[in-house]
Motif scaffolding. Structure first.
Motif, PDB file in Angstrom:
ATOM      1  N   THR A 157     -14.423  -3.604  -1.533  1.00 17.25           N
ATOM      2  CA  THR A 157     -14.371  -2.141  -1.346  1.00 17.25           C
ATOM      3  C   THR A 157     -13.783  -1.486  -2.586  1.00 17.25           C
ATOM      4  O   THR A 157     -12.783  -1.949  -3.113  1.00 17.25           O
ATOM      5  N   LEU A 158     -14.412  -0.390  -3.023  1.00 14.97           N
ATOM      6  CA  LEU A 158     -13.858   0.321  -4.172  1.00 14.97           C
ATOM      7  C   LEU A 158     -12.830   1.349  -3.721  1.00 14.97           C
ATOM      8  O   LEU A 158     -11.822   1.581  -4.393  1.00 14.97           O
ATOM      9  N   ARG A 162       0.050  -7.689  -2.941  1.00 16.29           N
ATOM     10  CA  ARG A 162      -0.356  -8.417  -1.727  1.00 16.29           C
ATOM     11  C   ARG A 162      -0.545  -9.882  -2.100  1.00 16.29           C
ATOM     12  O   ARG A 162      -1.274 -10.180  -3.062  1.00 16.29           O
ATOM     13  N   GLU A 211       0.875  -1.189   0.000  1.00 12.99           N
ATOM     14  CA  GLU A 211       0.000   0.000   0.000  1.00 12.99           C
ATOM     15  C   GLU A 211       0.903   1.228   0.000  1.00 12.99           C
ATOM     16  O   GLU A 211       2.128   1.099   0.109  1.00 12.99           O
ATOM     17  N   THR A 234       0.258   4.397   1.910  1.00 16.34           N
ATOM     18  CA  THR A 234       0.216   5.367   3.014  1.00 16.34           C
ATOM     19  C   THR A 234       1.491   5.362   3.858  1.00 16.34           C
ATOM     20  O   THR A 234       2.089   6.418   4.094  1.00 16.34           O
ATOM     21  N   GLU A 249      -2.513 -12.318  -1.714  1.00 20.01           N
ATOM     22  CA  GLU A 249      -3.848 -12.693  -1.243  1.00 20.01           C
ATOM     23  C   GLU A 249      -4.341 -13.884  -2.047  1.00 20.01           C
ATOM     24  O   GLU A 249      -3.783 -14.216  -3.094  1.00 20.01           O
ATOM     25  N   TYR A 256      -6.626  -9.082  -6.598  1.00 23.52           N
ATOM     26  CA  TYR A 256      -5.407  -9.451  -7.321  1.00 23.52           C
ATOM     27  C   TYR A 256      -4.202  -9.448  -6.382  1.00 23.52           C
ATOM     28  O   TYR A 256      -4.256  -8.892  -5.289  1.00 23.52           O
ATOM     29  N   TYR A 269      -5.277   3.437  11.817  1.00 29.08           N
ATOM     30  CA  TYR A 269      -6.372   4.419  11.803  1.00 29.08           C
ATOM     31  C   TYR A 269      -6.745   4.945  13.181  1.00 29.08           C
ATOM     32  O   TYR A 269      -6.679   4.233  14.185  1.00 29.08           O
ATOM     33  N   GLU A 309      -3.330  11.807   0.298  1.00 30.97           N
ATOM     34  CA  GLU A 309      -2.994  11.900   1.719  1.00 30.97           C
ATOM     35  C   GLU A 309      -2.836  13.387   2.044  1.00 30.97           C
ATOM     36  O   GLU A 309      -2.184  14.119   1.295  1.00 30.97           O
ATOM     37  N   ARG A 320     -11.882  -1.175   9.316  1.00 30.21           N
ATOM     38  CA  ARG A 320     -10.786  -1.255   8.353  1.00 30.21           C
ATOM     39  C   ARG A 320      -9.726  -2.263   8.807  1.00 30.21           C
ATOM     40  O   ARG A 320      -9.594  -2.554   9.981  1.00 30.21           O
TER      41      ARG A 320
HETATM   42  P1  HAM Z   1      -7.090  -0.676   1.502  1.00 28.04           P
HETATM   43  O1  HAM Z   1      -8.526  -0.691   1.884  1.00 28.04           O
HETATM   44  O2  HAM Z   1      -6.237  -1.794   1.931  1.00 28.04           O
HETATM   45  O3  HAM Z   1      -6.504   0.701   2.068  1.00 28.04           O
HETATM   46  O4  HAM Z   1      -6.974  -0.532  -0.068  1.00 28.04           O
HETATM   47  C1  HAM Z   1      -7.606   0.541  -0.757  1.00 28.04           C
HETATM   48  C2  HAM Z   1      -8.321   0.000  -1.988  1.00 28.04           C
HETATM   49  O5  HAM Z   1      -7.429  -0.767  -2.795  1.00 28.04           O
HETATM   50  C3  HAM Z   1      -9.455  -0.958  -1.668  1.00 28.04           C
HETATM   51  O6  HAM Z   1     -10.618  -0.237  -1.367  1.00 28.04           O
HETATM   52  C4  HAM Z   1      -9.587  -1.738  -2.969  1.00 28.04           C
HETATM   53  O7  HAM Z   1     -10.356  -1.016  -3.905  1.00 28.04           O
HETATM   54  C5  HAM Z   1      -8.162  -1.797  -3.458  1.00 28.04           C
HETATM   55  N1  HAM Z   1      -7.573  -3.106  -3.155  1.00 28.04           N
HETATM   56  C6  HAM Z   1      -7.057  -3.533  -1.990  1.00 28.04           C
HETATM   57  N2  HAM Z   1      -6.612  -4.790  -2.109  1.00 28.04           N
HETATM   58  C7  HAM Z   1      -6.841  -5.179  -3.380  1.00 28.04           C
HETATM   59  C8  HAM Z   1      -6.593  -6.379  -4.132  1.00 28.04           C
HETATM   60  N3  HAM Z   1      -5.980  -7.421  -3.605  1.00 28.04           N
HETATM   61  N4  HAM Z   1      -6.974  -6.418  -5.435  1.00 28.04           N
HETATM   62  C9  HAM Z   1      -7.578  -5.353  -6.003  1.00 28.04           C
HETATM   63  N5  HAM Z   1      -7.820  -4.186  -5.352  1.00 28.04           N
HETATM   64  C10 HAM Z   1      -7.464  -4.100  -4.060  1.00 28.04           C
HETATM   65  C11 HAM Z   1      -5.242   1.112   1.860  1.00 28.04           C
HETATM   66  O8  HAM Z   1      -4.449   0.581   1.113  1.00 28.04           O
HETATM   67  C12 HAM Z   1      -4.932   2.406   2.603  1.00 28.04           C
HETATM   68  N6  HAM Z   1      -3.537   2.770   2.327  1.00 28.04           N
HETATM   69  C13 HAM Z   1      -5.879   3.527   2.169  1.00 28.04           C
HETATM   70  C14 HAM Z   1      -5.595   4.809   2.868  1.00 28.04           C
HETATM   71  C15 HAM Z   1      -4.968   5.878   2.357  1.00 28.04           C
HETATM   72  N7  HAM Z   1      -5.926   5.104   4.123  1.00 28.04           N
HETATM   73  C16 HAM Z   1      -5.497   6.315   4.421  1.00 28.04           C
HETATM   74  N8  HAM Z   1      -4.892   6.803   3.349  1.00 28.04           N
END
Ligand code: HAM
Length: 438
Positions: A295-296, A126, A95, A97, A128, A135, A277, A144, A272
Motif C-alpha cells: 500500500t502506498l 515496526r 504510527e 494516528t 516486521e 522496512y 476504523y 488527520e 485495514r
Molecule cells: P498503515 O496502512 O499502517 O496506516 O500505514 C500507512 C502507510 O505507511 C502504508 O500505506 C505504507 O505506505 C506505509 N508503511 C506501513 N508500514 C510500512 C513498512 N513497514 N515499511 C514501509 N512503509 C510502510 C497507518 O499507519 C494509519 N495511521 C493511517 C491513518 C491515518 N489512518 C487514519 N489516519
C-alpha cells in the motif's frame, strides 16, 4: 564488514543522490496540506505503549509482534535504582494516528475551532519481516481531521491524498480501493454473519486467521495467504450489512468522489489492519500491484477513538502514506524533481591570492539572494570545473593569478561552455543577466 557494524535489518541510508526526492515530497506535502487548511503537528518519537495497545487492536500485527520497546540504557547503577513505577513500558511509535489522538486530548484541541486539521511527517518503527518496500524504520506523512462527521470530509481527504500523489508524478499509476467497515451498530451483525460463514472453513484457514476468528473475524477478509483468500472470495459482503446511517454515509462519500472525478474501486474485502476504523476505509496502490502487496497510502474514519481515550465524542478521519514507497515509485518512473538547493553559481579559484578574493565575493552574491558555492579544494581548474558541472551549476566564476592582478574574473556558461573575462565591477550585473536568461 562485521555484522554489528552494518545498518540494522530493515533500515535504510538515504544518500545525497536520493535526497532531492525526499525534499520534493516534503515540499509538496507542505504546499498541499497548508492550502487545505492543515497545521503541522510534531509528536514524540516514543510514547507509552498503551497509546497503541488501546487503539490499534490486541490482535493487530503491530501490537502482537511489531513494537520496539524503548528502555533506559542498561547501566548497573540504574538497574539497582529501578522501581516498579519506573518500569512503565514505552515504545517507538509504530504510527502517528493514536499519538495524535493522545495529543488532541492532552492539548485541549476540542476547544479549538473545529474541524481541527493536522498534518505530519516523520519516522515510524515496526518490527516486521523486511522485504522490498517494507522496512523496520520507515517514514510517513499524513493528515488527520477531527470534529467533522460530514462524508464530504472523507472524500476531501481522499482528494488531498490523490492531489499530493498527482503532484509527485504518480497519479497515472494509482488505484484507489474503498470500503466501509461500519460502526458499533453494524459490527455485531457483521461479526455474526462472518463467524457463521468462516466457522466451517476453520481447518483450511491459516493459524493467524484462526486467532482472528475469535478476536476480530473482519480481519480474516484482509489475509494475504492464498488459501485464506480463496475462502474469503465467498464471504458475505460488508456493504450489505451496514446500518442505514453507515449506508447513507458511504453512498455520499462515493457521490462526492464522483463529483471530484477521483477514480476508485469498490473493494468489499478491504478492512485495514488496525482496529480503530469505523465507516470509510481506503487504500492507494500502484495499479500494477494487483496482489495488493504494498500500500502506498491508507486511511479512513475512526469516530470512536477519541472517546475511547477518555476524550469527548469526536469524529475523525485521516490517512498516512509511506514515503520510502513513494520515492521508490518516483525513481522507477523517472519522475523529474526540482534540484532545489543546488548552487546556480560556482566560484573556482586557482592560487592563494585568488582564494582570498573568493570569500568576499561569495558573501556579496549570497546577500543578493544568488545560490552560490565556492569550490574550496586546492585542485586543478579541470577538476574544479568537473565538480561545478556535477553540482549542475549554471555559471562558474573563475579567478586565477592573472585575474587577481587585473581585478577581473572569467565567467563561464556551464551549459554551452562559452566564457568571457569581465572586470570585477561589472561581474554582478553580468551574472544577474546570465541567470535571468537561463
Ligand atoms: P498503515 O496502512 O499502517 O496506516 O500505514 C500507512 C502507510 O505507511 C502504508 O500505506 C505504507 O505506505 C506505509 N508503511 C506501513 N508500514 C510500512 C513498512 N513497514 N515499511 C514501509 N512503509 C510502510 C497507518 O499507519 C494509519 N495511521 C493511517 C491513518 C491515518 N489512518 C487514519 N489516519
Amino acid at each position: 564488514m562485521a555484522e554489528n557494524l552494518q545498518k540494522p535489518r530493515g533500515t535504510k541510508d538515504i544518500l545525497p543522490d536520493e535526497q532531492k526526492y525526499w525534499q520534493y515530497v516534503s515540499q509538496v506535502v507542505f504546499d498541499k496540506c497548508e492550502s487545505f487548511g492543515c497545521g503541522k503537528i510534531t509528536t514524540p518519537m516514543f510514547e507509552f505503549a498503551e497509546v497503541f495497545t488501546k487503539s490499534l487492536g490486541s490482535s493487530s500485527d503491530i501490537v502482537t509482534k511489531e513494537m520496539f520497546e524503548v528502555r533506559r540504557a542498561i547501566n548497573p547503577s540504574l538497574i539497582e535504582e529501578g522501581s516498579e513505577t519506573d518500569k512503565k513500558t514505552m515504545v517507538l511509535r509504530p504510527e502517528f494516528t493514536a499519538a495524535i489522538v493522545r495529543s488532541y486530548i492532552e492539548n485541549g484541541m476540542k476547544i479549538w475551532p473545529q474541524p481541527v486539521k493536522l498534518y505530519y511527517e516523520g519516522s515510524c518503527f515496526r518490527y516486521e519481516r523486511p522485504q522490498s518496500g517494507r522496512y523496520r524504520q520507515f517514514n510517513q506523512f499524513g493528515v488527520e481531521v477531527f470534529g467533522d462527521i460530514d462524508p464530504l470530509i472523507d472524500a476531501s481527504i481522499i482528494y488531498l491524498g490523490y492531489q499530493i500523489l498527482k503532484k509527485l508524478g504518480l497519479a497515472q499509476n494509482i488505484t484507489i480501493d474503498i470500503n466501509s467497515v461500519g460502526c458499533s451498530t453494524c459490527r455485531p451483525k457483521m461479526r455474526k454473519k462472518l463467524t457463521d460463514y468462516f466457522e466451517k472453513f476453520l481447518p483450511t484457514l491459516c493459524t493467524d486467521c484462526n486467532k482472528r476468528f475469535i478476536e476480530n473475524p473482519l480481519r480474516i477478509l484482509d489475509c494475504k495467504e492464498e488459501k485464506c483468500q480463496k475462502v474469503v472470495e465467498g464471504a458475505p459482503q460488508l456493504v450489505d450489512m451496514l446500518c442505514t446511517e453507515c449506508k447513507t454515509h458511504f453512498k455520499s462519500v462515493l457521490e462526492n468522489l464522483d463529483i471530484m472525478q477521483i477514480p476508485y474501486n469498490l473493494n468489499s474485502k478491504l478492512v485495514r489492519g488496525l482496529d480503530y476504523y469505523t465507516k470509510t476505509v481506503f487504500e492507494f496502490y500502484d495499479s500494477n500491484d494487483t496482489a495488493r502487496q504494498s500500500t502506498l497510502l491508507g486511511g479512513g474514519r475512526y469516530d470512536n477513538l477519541i472517546k475511547m481515550f477518555g476524550g469527548s465524542d469526536t469524529p475523525a478521519v485521516g490517512f498516512g502514506a509511506g514515503i520510502e514507497r513513494l520515492v521508490e515509485k518516483m525513481k522507477e518512473l523517472e519522475v523529474e524533481v526540482p534540484e532545489g538547493g543546488r548552487a546556480e553559481v560556482s566560484i573556482i579559484q586557482i592560487g592563494d591570492k585568488a582564494r582570498k578574493k573568493c570569500l568576499p565575493l561569495l558573501n556579496e552574491l549570497e546577500e543578493l539572494g544568488i545560490k552560490v558555492t565556492c569550490i574550496m579544494g586546492k585542485d586543478s581548474l579541470k577538476s574544479q570545473l568537473r565538480m561545478a558541472s556535477r553540482m549542475k551549476s549554471k555559471v562558474s566564476v573563475i579567478i586565477g593569478q592573472r585575474e587577481v592582478l587585473d581585478n577581473s574574473a572569467i565567467v563561464r556558461d556551464m551549459i554551452d561552455g562559452v566564457q568571457e573575462t569581465v572586470k570585477m565591477d561589472k561581474l554582478i550585473g553580468i551574472l544577474k543577466g546570465k541567470l535571468d536568461k537561463i
